[in-house]
Design a protein around this motif. Structure first.
Motif, PDB file in Angstrom:
ATOM      1  N   LEU A   1       7.225   5.799   0.164  1.00  0.00           N
ATOM      2  CA  LEU A   1       6.846   4.728   1.454  1.00  0.00           C
ATOM      3  C   LEU A   1       5.675   3.834   0.786  1.00  0.00           C
ATOM      4  CD1 LEU A   1       8.768   4.137   4.737  1.00  0.00           C
ATOM      5  CD2 LEU A   1       6.285   5.522   4.922  1.00  0.00           C
ATOM      6  N   ILE A   2       6.250   2.664   1.314  1.00  0.00           N
ATOM      7  CA  ILE A   2       5.559   1.285   0.774  1.00  0.00           C
ATOM      8  C   ILE A   2       4.742   0.600   1.724  1.00  0.00           C
ATOM      9  CG2 ILE A   2       4.172  -0.498  -0.675  1.00  0.00           C
ATOM     10  CD1 ILE A   2       5.776   1.038  -3.367  1.00  0.00           C
ATOM     11  N   ASP A   3       4.304   0.473   2.295  1.00  0.00           N
ATOM     12  CA  ASP A   3       3.869  -0.661   3.544  1.00  0.00           C
ATOM     13  C   ASP A   3       3.252  -2.002   2.825  1.00  0.00           C
ATOM     14  OD1 ASP A   3       1.627  -1.592   5.377  1.00  0.00           O
ATOM     15  OD2 ASP A   3       2.418  -1.042   6.756  1.00  0.00           O
TER      16      ASP A   3
ATOM     17  N   ILE B   1       0.150  -1.088  -0.360  1.00  0.00           N
ATOM     18  CA  ILE B   1       0.169  -0.350  -0.002  1.00  0.00           C
ATOM     19  C   ILE B   1       0.735   1.374   0.173  1.00  0.00           C
ATOM     20  CG2 ILE B   1      -2.018   1.240   0.999  1.00  0.00           C
ATOM     21  CD1 ILE B   1      -2.477  -1.573   0.189  1.00  0.00           C
ATOM     22  N   LEU B   2       0.757   2.359  -0.806  1.00  0.00           N
ATOM     23  CA  LEU B   2       1.947   3.827  -0.960  1.00  0.00           C
ATOM     24  C   LEU B   2       0.644   4.396  -0.017  1.00  0.00           C
ATOM     25  CD1 LEU B   2       3.643   5.305  -2.335  1.00  0.00           C
ATOM     26  CD2 LEU B   2       1.457   5.804  -4.000  1.00  0.00           C
ATOM     27  N   GLN B   3       1.977   4.391   1.278  1.00  0.00           N
ATOM     28  CA  GLN B   3       1.714   5.306   2.556  1.00  0.00           C
ATOM     29  C   GLN B   3       2.375   6.780   1.921  1.00  0.00           C
ATOM     30  OE1 GLN B   3       0.902   4.235   5.102  1.00  0.00           O
ATOM     31  NE2 GLN B   3       0.019   2.477   3.905  1.00  0.00           N
ATOM     32  N   GLU B   4       2.916   7.311   1.503  1.00  0.00           N
ATOM     33  CA  GLU B   4       3.554   8.404   1.554  1.00  0.00           C
ATOM     34  C   GLU B   4       4.705   8.646  -0.385  1.00  0.00           C
ATOM     35  OE1 GLU B   4       6.229   9.418   4.329  1.00  0.00           O
ATOM     36  OE2 GLU B   4       5.365   8.604   5.942  1.00  0.00           O
ATOM     37  N   LYS B   5       4.315  10.244  -0.740  1.00  0.00           N
ATOM     38  CA  LYS B   5       4.574  10.049  -1.672  1.00  0.00           C
ATOM     39  C   LYS B   5       5.808  11.710  -1.688  1.00  0.00           C
ATOM     40  CE  LYS B   5       2.642   9.661  -5.677  1.00  0.00           C
ATOM     41  NZ  LYS B   5       0.686  10.109  -6.672  1.00  0.00           N
ATOM     42  N   GLN B   6       7.105  11.313  -1.507  1.00  0.00           N
ATOM     43  CA  GLN B   6       7.640  12.513  -1.478  1.00  0.00           C
ATOM     44  C   GLN B   6       8.861  12.507  -2.689  1.00  0.00           C
ATOM     45  OE1 GLN B   6       8.880  14.051   2.126  1.00  0.00           O
ATOM     46  NE2 GLN B   6      10.387  15.392   1.823  1.00  0.00           N
ATOM     47  N   PRO B   7       8.942  13.390  -4.098  1.00  0.00           N
ATOM     48  CA  PRO B   7       9.155  12.692  -4.671  1.00  0.00           C
ATOM     49  C   PRO B   7      10.498  13.564  -5.033  1.00  0.00           C
ATOM     50  CG  PRO B   7       8.398  15.164  -4.771  1.00  0.00           C
ATOM     51  CD  PRO B   7       7.479  14.292  -3.972  1.00  0.00           C
TER      52      PRO B   7
ATOM     53  N   VAL C   1      -2.383   8.154  -2.718  1.00  0.00           N
ATOM     54  CA  VAL C   1      -1.673   7.538  -1.389  1.00  0.00           C
ATOM     55  C   VAL C   1      -2.954   6.669  -0.676  1.00  0.00           C
ATOM     56  CG1 VAL C   1      -1.471   8.265   0.965  1.00  0.00           C
ATOM     57  CG2 VAL C   1       0.166   9.670  -0.852  1.00  0.00           C
ATOM     58  N   GLY C   2      -2.722   5.320  -0.467  1.00  0.00           N
ATOM     59  CA  GLY C   2      -3.543   4.630   0.096  1.00  0.00           C
ATOM     60  C   GLY C   2      -3.966   3.106  -0.675  1.00  0.00           C
ATOM     61  N   GLU C   3      -3.329   3.393  -1.763  1.00  0.00           N
ATOM     62  CA  GLU C   3      -4.092   2.804  -2.983  1.00  0.00           C
ATOM     63  C   GLU C   3      -2.989   1.513  -3.170  1.00  0.00           C
ATOM     64  OE1 GLU C   3      -6.948   2.203  -4.548  1.00  0.00           O
ATOM     65  OE2 GLU C   3      -7.794   3.638  -3.995  1.00  0.00           O
ATOM     66  N   PRO C   4      -3.850   0.595  -3.335  1.00  0.00           N
ATOM     67  CA  PRO C   4      -2.156  -0.606  -3.742  1.00  0.00           C
ATOM     68  C   PRO C   4      -1.938  -0.433  -4.989  1.00  0.00           C
ATOM     69  CG  PRO C   4      -4.300  -1.818  -4.340  1.00  0.00           C
ATOM     70  CD  PRO C   4      -4.581  -0.105  -3.745  1.00  0.00           C
ATOM     71  N   VAL C   5       0.348  -0.831  -4.681  1.00  0.00           N
ATOM     72  CA  VAL C   5       0.835  -0.221  -5.687  1.00  0.00           C
ATOM     73  C   VAL C   5       1.864  -1.602  -6.261  1.00  0.00           C
ATOM     74  CG1 VAL C   5       2.456   0.573  -4.047  1.00  0.00           C
ATOM     75  CG2 VAL C   5       2.547   1.362  -6.916  1.00  0.00           C
ATOM     76  N   MET C   6       2.436  -2.464  -7.049  1.00  0.00           N
ATOM     77  CA  MET C   6       3.126  -2.757  -7.234  1.00  0.00           C
ATOM     78  C   MET C   6       4.166  -2.247  -8.180  1.00  0.00           C
ATOM     79  SD  MET C   6       5.511  -5.234  -9.083  1.00  0.00           S
ATOM     80  CE  MET C   6       4.027  -5.634 -11.331  1.00  0.00           C
ATOM     81  N   LEU C   7       5.754  -2.452  -7.500  1.00  0.00           N
ATOM     82  CA  LEU C   7       7.159  -1.552  -8.082  1.00  0.00           C
ATOM     83  C   LEU C   7       7.937  -2.870  -8.541  1.00  0.00           C
ATOM     84  CD1 LEU C   7       7.920   1.820  -6.486  1.00  0.00           C
ATOM     85  CD2 LEU C   7       6.362   1.350  -8.162  1.00  0.00           C
TER      86      LEU C   7
END
Length: 205
Positions: free
Chosen positions: A18-20, A8-14, A41-47
């Motif tokens: 931060l992914i939980d 889960i995408l927790q923070e975005k600071q380019p 932020v708060g959505e699922p993500v895969m990298l």
């Protein structure tokens, strides 16, 4: 080797996120071309990730597209190109743009990126032209006009957009004075920080 992160995408600071993942937060550095494609932020993500171990740090670099990660790995094999410069290159232009510039031996386009002088650009062309030929027919390169912030992905309050954009550009290797001019040259009231960064990088080419 950590090859993929899903959570889960927790923070975005380019240029960092931060992914939980199961209660563990992973700090990941990303090129802006991938950053623009992230969900809210708060959505699922895969990298797809590349793990770097140094004496003073352990760093994760993340990419939305697997092909972009492979290009990053080829970049950091080049003489004089470390992970930070590789990230800067893929933030200043899309993977597709970089491939085209190398194949066309367009040294002037590469020199426009911070940290790349004429000799470095010429060396990149010589070292990478043949090695990057395998990417020529890839269907996964994100065109520069598609690598942009998704609607509704506000990272910061609008009032902080200029400062956050400036901070991100400095983190990508631009000098503070240069970054300030880049931001001031494109900023308009109401812009989100991601949009400011994208337009500033675009104008620098």
């Amino acid at each position: 080797m950590i090859g993929r992160i899903q959570g889960i995408l927790q923070e975005k600071q380019p240029p960092e996120v931060l992914i939980d993942v199961g209660g563990v937060g992973y700090e990941i550095h990303m090129p802006m071309t991938s950053f623009y494609q992230l969900p809210a932020v708060g959505e699922p993500v895969m990298l797809y990730t590349h793990f770097v171990v140094r004496e003073d740090a352990q760093l994760l670099f993340g990419f939305v597209e697997k092909m972009e990660r492979e290009l990053f790995r080829e970049l950091i094999k080049a003489n004089g190109v470390g992970p930070k410069l590789g990230l800067t290159i893929l933030s200043g232009m899309s993977a597709g743009q970089f491939l085209i510039n190398v194949q066309n031996e367009d040294v002037s386009a590469l020199v426009s990126l911070p940290g790349i002088g004429k000799k470095t650009a010429e060396r990149l062309v010589v070292e990478l032209k043949d090695r990057l030929a395998k990417f020529g027919k890839s269907q996964h390169v994100v065109p520069s006009d598609q690598a942009q912030p998704k609607p509704g992905n506000t990272i910061f309050a609008v009032n902080d957009a200029k400062e956050e954009a400036l901070s991100a550009l400095v983190a990508l290797g631009y000098k503070a004075v240069q970054a300030s001019k880049m931001v001031s040259g494109v900023y308009e009231d109401g812009m989100q920080s991601e949009t400011v960064i994208r337009e500033a990088l675009k104008a620098a080419l």
